[in-house]
Scaffold this motif. Structure first.
Motif, short mmCIF file in Angstrom:
data_model
loop_
_atom_site.label_atom_id
_atom_site.label_comp_id
_atom_site.label_asym_id
_atom_site.label_seq_id
_atom_site.Cartn_x
_atom_site.Cartn_y
_atom_site.Cartn_z
N THR A 220 -123.97 -9.91 9.09
CA THR A 220 -124.91 -10.65 9.92
C THR A 220 -124.23 -11.09 11.20
N HIS A 221 -125.01 -11.22 12.27
CA HIS A 221 -124.43 -11.67 13.53
C HIS A 221 -124.07 -13.16 13.47
N LYS B 216 -121.30 -7.01 13.43
CA LYS B 216 -121.71 -6.30 12.22
C LYS B 216 -121.07 -4.91 12.11
N GLY C 69 -121.22 -14.87 16.85
CA GLY C 69 -122.62 -14.84 17.24
C GLY C 69 -123.11 -13.53 17.82
N TYR C 70 -122.29 -12.51 17.87
CA TYR C 70 -122.71 -11.25 18.48
C TYR C 70 -123.12 -10.23 17.42
N GLU C 71 -124.18 -9.51 17.70
CA GLU C 71 -124.63 -8.46 16.80
C GLU C 71 -123.53 -7.44 16.53
N MET C 72 -122.73 -7.14 17.56
CA MET C 72 -121.71 -6.11 17.41
C MET C 72 -120.70 -6.44 16.32
N GLN D 243 -131.76 -11.38 11.84
CA GLN D 243 -131.66 -10.30 10.86
C GLN D 243 -133.02 -10.06 10.20
N ARG E 166 -111.51 3.89 13.83
CA ARG E 166 -111.97 4.10 15.20
C ARG E 166 -113.15 3.19 15.54
N ARG E 167 -114.02 3.01 14.56
CA ARG E 167 -115.16 2.09 14.73
C ARG E 167 -114.65 0.67 15.00
N VAL F 185 -116.74 -8.40 26.20
CA VAL F 185 -117.79 -9.43 26.23
C VAL F 185 -117.18 -10.81 26.48
N VAL G 159 -124.01 -10.14 27.38
CA VAL G 159 -123.63 -11.39 28.03
C VAL G 159 -124.83 -12.04 28.72
N VAL H 219 -122.16 -4.30 27.32
CA VAL H 219 -121.51 -5.59 27.58
C VAL H 219 -122.40 -6.45 28.46
N PHE I 220 -115.05 -3.66 22.59
CA PHE I 220 -116.32 -4.11 23.16
C PHE I 220 -116.37 -5.64 23.19
N ASN J 286 -131.65 -13.49 18.61
CA ASN J 286 -131.25 -12.46 17.66
C ASN J 286 -131.59 -12.91 16.25
N GLU K 191 -113.47 0.41 18.59
CA GLU K 191 -114.57 0.36 19.55
C GLU K 191 -115.26 -1.00 19.52
N VAL K 192 -115.49 -1.53 18.32
CA VAL K 192 -116.18 -2.82 18.19
C VAL K 192 -115.32 -3.93 18.79
N GLY L 266 -127.41 -11.73 22.70
CA GLY L 266 -126.11 -11.39 22.13
C GLY L 266 -126.12 -10.07 21.38
#
Lengths: 204, 204, 204, 204
Positions: C125-126, C118, C113-116, D139, C181-182, C193, D98, D94, C189, D137, C185-186, D167
């Protein structure tokens, strides 16, 4: 000394203690007549430039020409300087904001038993305690400056180490910029310790 | 080696492990007679300069001329060096402060089952446990140094990895500065893990 | 590409994801025969130098002369590379360590459910969920590599995004170093969360 | 202005507010016809380069030639610019992720009584409160842009300060890049304060 205050700003901004345009910093550049170099109002503390500082007298009146204004809180800096501070640093951290809001009802925050207390001016053993007074936040800085002055004049029980404004942040000071910066680092460290200890107290 | 200790200070200060003028660092520069290069007392570890170091002998007596003093805790460095450490690093983190205060009643902190333990000297599997001893904080460093020396002499169960002083911080060491720095990073990481795990244990 | 991996190391070390001498990184530099450039064993990832890398073949055998050894975990890198990864990054964060230890009993961690999300390869899609598998930590890397290979061969339900080793850390990959690397990070993150959400769930 | 947005990206990435390839930033470079300089889709915000920006018109249509695409969320930037914003910054922290997920059920997050609120445009006393609206959220950015436009047109109760997508993250804006950056720093600081206060509320 402009350079030293710029470095404080850069470091404190990086640590999250001076975000937005919060915080203000000053240093005494002459004692007689009392003259302070101070951050102008409204600048990003992470990227201060030499032209963003002002000079004020002991009543926080602007001495330097030009469009800049001293911070609204300049009177707190000058009252501390009149009672001996050589440099005054005011910061806004998350821990100071949250703790000062919560402990306002007690009038202060007691911190005892930590080695790091020895980093505060005048403390030589960890078997000490620091009492950091907390004042209600206000936009009437002149009134607060009067209260602080009375506390500084109280020889039997003077204001020590620094003070918090509730939901706002920390004021601390030292004989010079390096000493004031040390006070900020020590107090912010101790605020983190108090916060972590309380968070863990449920789990422990 | 001065440069390497300056880089430790800069990194540890940035991470919040050596704020104020806390912490002290040393390295053995000669074995016979034992001679240590050590941070002088009272300096900002984030911006150490070469002239802020002193030389001491095996009893922590000052060898270098000038106004600087070794840290009050120099005797802890020299006792560790006498029993083999090539470099000693002492740091003050929030996690070490809070955990050492809480677990003092148990005499130490047990850390088991983490891959990161393999970063500690002498550990080759995550199926290991580290027992980090915790001593009451004291201003009588000579007395503590005697206790530590007895622990180092205990061949059956020697002091290992490092130790905590309650409400104060971490001492750890290695064969050289890089090895000691690795110990600091590994132990501080594990203190964070222990803290996070306990914070989450209520929610889990 | 050495330079890019050195920059990963510097950034991940600063963030606390590659402390001590933990972590290892690799990139495919030739497909036929498969050849990987990989961090040598035992180096500080915050200050990698070009001479601290080795070359290995598809069985993780050392191709480059000299005293360096590839990481004990090199077989995990080569199996991922054989199934298409162009770069593999392995990191040790506090959040990954604590979550992987706790959720091992479930075999994985569901994040939805998180945008991240993506930011992960193949998610657009989240309203998606990522299932990050968790394996018991082991020193028998060859055995784990066999398990991972079987999961990569499972066309109906292939291993995706990355995986955790319990109490140890994250493996993730991408078509090149930037993509891998992306992913780091994702995922880091999202681990933060998940941690924050659980910490707050008691207070909410 | 490209340089200023690159510096935002570098700082926000370092703080963990723009990890992966999340976030997008824009600045108005011409009012008539409305023209925005905006980050292209899919780049690492920590290391933006001048050639990774695009120009768009008031309907978020691409004006600059070449292979780059504007972000899918460009329509949110242009609607805010049409109603007066000079720069728009969108970040993924973060804390914002949250809090926005939790408080979506209330439609927004009320923040009151903190000095830092004075860093938000139009607030001059800490005795203020900010109401940060939270939207589900989606799209379907065009649909959300229509909702935001209606809120900006509501003269009696206009959308202020910024808004959260649940989110997902924060949108905020200012008359120029420096003002928008200030808004990000102030709001992210306040999200941290709200988070810490709630975490401590069990222990207090």
């Amino acid at each position: 000394m402009t350079q030293e205050l710029m470095e404080c700003g850069s470091d404190f901004h990086r640590r999250g203690w001076s975000l937005g345009t919060s915080s203000n910093y000053s240093v005494v550049i002459e004692r007689d007549p009392l003259t302070l170099l101070m951050t102008g109002s409204g600048f990003d503390k992470g990227r201060l430039r030499p032209e963003q500082f002002v000079m004020v007298d002991e009543q926080a009146r602007l001495l330097s020409p030009g469009p800049l204004k001293p911070s609204a809180e300049a009177l707190l800096h000058t009252v501390l300087a009149r009672y001996g501070a050589g440099a005054v640093l005011h910061t806004h951290s998350v821990a100071a904001t949250v703790l000062s809001e919560h402990f306002l009802k007690d009038g202060g925050l007691r911190i005892a038993g930590y080695e790091m207390l020895k980093g505060l001016a005048g403390i030589t053993t960890h078997e000490a305690e620091a009492w950091i007074e907390i004042y209600p936040n206000t936009q009437d800085i002149a009134a607060l400056a009067t209260v602080i002055e009375a506390r500084l004049q109280n020889a039997a029980n003077p204001l020590r180490h620094g003070f918090l404004m509730a939901g706002h942040g920390l004021y601390t000071w030292g004989c010079d910029i390096a000493a004031a910066r040390r006070q900020v680092e020590v107090l912010e460290f101790l605020f983190e310790v108090v916060t972590q200890k309380r968070l863990l107290s449920g789990a422990f």
